[in-house]
Write an enzyme that holds these catalytic residues in place. Structure first.
Site, PDB file in Angstrom:
ATOM      1  N   GLU A  24       0.879  -1.174   0.000  1.00 24.72           N
ATOM      2  CA  GLU A  24       0.000   0.000   0.000  1.00 24.72           C
ATOM      3  C   GLU A  24       0.913   1.220   0.000  1.00 24.72           C
ATOM      4  O   GLU A  24       1.813   1.306   0.841  1.00 24.72           O
ATOM      5  CB  GLU A  24      -0.872  -0.021   1.261  1.00 24.72           C
ATOM      6  CG  GLU A  24      -1.829   1.154   1.388  1.00 24.72           C
ATOM      7  CD  GLU A  24      -2.597   1.122   2.707  1.00 24.72           C
ATOM      8  OE1 GLU A  24      -1.991   0.795   3.762  1.00 24.72           O
ATOM      9  OE2 GLU A  24      -3.804   1.411   2.699  1.00 24.72           O
TER      10      GLU A  24
ATOM     11  N   GLU B  48      -8.182  11.304   2.264  1.00 26.32           N
ATOM     12  CA  GLU B  48      -8.424  10.404   3.390  1.00 26.32           C
ATOM     13  C   GLU B  48      -8.725  11.237   4.624  1.00 26.32           C
ATOM     14  O   GLU B  48      -8.009  12.198   4.926  1.00 26.32           O
ATOM     15  CB  GLU B  48      -7.201   9.507   3.651  1.00 26.32           C
ATOM     16  CG  GLU B  48      -7.381   8.613   4.872  1.00 26.32           C
ATOM     17  CD  GLU B  48      -6.478   7.382   4.889  1.00 26.32           C
ATOM     18  OE1 GLU B  48      -5.651   7.224   3.963  1.00 26.32           O
ATOM     19  OE2 GLU B  48      -6.614   6.577   5.830  1.00 26.32           O
TER      20      GLU B  48
END
Ligand SMILES: *[C@@H]1O[C@H](CO)[C@@H](O)[C@H](O)[C@H]1NC(C)=O
Ligand SMILES: *[C@@H]1O[C@H](CO)[C@@H](O)[C@H](O)[C@H]1NC(C)=O
Length: 227
Positions: free
Chosen positions: A122, A213
């Protein structure tokens, strides 16, 4: 999803993020006039872009997606939200983006964000953030100069954490821009090369998005991408 090590210290509640994988609600690939509004976790295509919206709790988020543009508003009800548009698969291309990012001084990030498999990784090229530097507590491995600023490079290992392959242990790579901004060119290959030189290898590309985010926060963003 971020590890939030220091927050875990501050908060007694365990932070266990669900997988970013989600169901496809709309496939409007190649449809220039496409425009959708979504409220829950979903992935798909609008126009020329892949999109992904993941919420830890499907509440508190509105995401409008047009061809090459999205706007996202979120609040604490989602707990953790990652949403954006981009490409699938990702690659080492050069992209431009512009727009606004309003974290209200709270915990949120604006990043080029993606995943690879084999190895499962990630990654974040973090362009801007609010009150909390997402690299806090991570291992600093070096810096790379790209697109007008140094970026600090960090690596961590996420153990039994949610991923695009379910719960797994995987590398999480970061480039965090020192001179924070909202908008500009991201020469993604510069980061991939710098990571590789530090032994931070990527695998086969999965999706890659210019992501907003938010974590236990509220705010909004409106972002256009090309590349
Ligand atoms: C699709 O998403 C909804 C909410 O976003 C969720 O409740 C549902 O379980 C999902 N379905 C599948 C098949 O993943
Ligand atoms: C990004 O912006 C630069 C400078 O404006 C331009 O030359 C380039 O073609 C743009 N690239 C993309 C993919 O939009």
């Amino acid at each position: 999803m971020v590890s939030f090590k220091s927050l875990i210290v501050l908060c007694s509640a365990a932070v266990a993020f669900a997988a970013p994988a989600a169901n496809v609600t709309v496939d409007a690939r190649g449809t220039d006039a496409a425009q959708i509004t979504i409220y829950n976790s979903a992935t798909g295509y609008v126009g020329n872009n892949y999109y992904s919206l993941w919420e830890q709790v499907n509440s508190g988020v509105t995401m409008n997606i047009n061809n090459g543009q999205y706007s996202l508003s979120w609040n604490q009800a989602s707990q953790n939200v990652v949403g954006g548009i981009g490409w699938n698969p990702g690659s080492a291309h050069t992209i431009n983006y512009s727009g606004s990012f309003n974290p209200n001084g709270q915990n949120a990030y604006l990043s080029l964000y993606g995943w690879t498999t084999g190895p499962l990784v990630e990654y974040y090229i973090c362009e801007n953030f609010g009150s909390y530097n997402p690299s806090t507590g991570l291992q600093h491995l070096g810096t790379v100069y790209s697109d007008g600023s140094n970026y600090d490079i960090y690596k961590t290992t996420r153990v039994n954490a949610p991923s695009i392959q379910g719960t797994a242990t995987f590398g999480q790579y970061w480039s965090v821009r020192q001179n924070k901004r909202t908008g500009g060119t991201i020469t993604i290959g510069n980061h991939f090369n710098a990571w590789k030189n530090l032994g931070m290898n990527l695998g086969q590309h999965n999706y890659q998005i210019l992501a907003t985010e938010g974590y236990q926060s509220y705010g909004s963003s409106s972002i256009s991408v090309s590349g």
